[in-house]
Design an enzyme around this catalytic site. Structure first.
Site, short mmCIF file in Angstrom:
data_model
loop_
_atom_site.label_atom_id
_atom_site.label_comp_id
_atom_site.label_asym_id
_atom_site.label_seq_id
_atom_site.Cartn_x
_atom_site.Cartn_y
_atom_site.Cartn_z
N SER A 105 41.80 39.14 43.70
CA SER A 105 40.93 38.20 44.40
C SER A 105 41.80 37.27 45.23
CB SER A 105 40.13 37.39 43.38
OG SER A 105 39.65 36.19 43.96
N HIS A 131 34.45 37.08 45.37
CA HIS A 131 34.62 36.92 43.92
C HIS A 131 33.97 35.63 43.44
CE1 HIS A 131 37.81 39.92 44.68
NE2 HIS A 131 37.55 40.30 43.44
N LYS A 178 33.46 44.12 43.41
CA LYS A 178 34.36 43.08 42.95
C LYS A 178 34.04 42.70 41.50
CE LYS A 178 35.24 40.85 47.41
NZ LYS A 178 34.53 41.68 48.38
#
Length: 122
Positions: free
Chosen positions: A91, A50, A24
């Site tokens: 996200s 995230h 991520k």
């Protein structure tokens, strides 16, 4: 403190990502108090969410006296053997980062890489 803002900001790396793997990432706008700002890319495999990356980044920046906000997130597929990075996804918490901005930041740091992006995928 305003005078010292620019050197502090320039000391913050534009890109800090893991050297290999799929992970991520977040795109973060960093600002010196009342002053200039820039976007930075942070991507790490240790992060389950995230927000984990953003919270650690925000903490590090706060210690330097800098403010920040998350502009969105996604994923990076970093394949150093192939000299490739692919930027994609989003996200859930922060929304999709502007992958075009992220790609430009990455190209500046990895000039000999093929860097691509797509809005598809998670």
């Amino acid at each position: 403190a305003v005078v010292a803002a620019a050197p502090v900001l320039s000391a913050v790396p534009d890109v800090a990502i893991d050297s290999d793997g799929v992970f991520k990432y977040v795109l973060v706008r960093v600002r010196a108090a009342g002053g200039a700002g820039k976007e930075v890319v942070r991507g790490h495999g240790w992060a389950e969410y995230h927000a984990d990356i953003y919270e650690r980044t925000a903490q590090e920046l706060a210690e330097l006296g800098l403010e920040c906000e998350c502009l969105g997130g996604g994923r990076l597929a970093h394949r150093p053997q192939e000299r490739r990075i692919h930027v994609y996804g989003y996200s859930v918490g922060f929304g999709r980062a502007d992958h075009a901005v992220t790609t430009e930041k990455l190209k500046a740091v990895y000039p000999d890489y093929e860097i691509t992006w797509a809005n598809e995928g998670y």
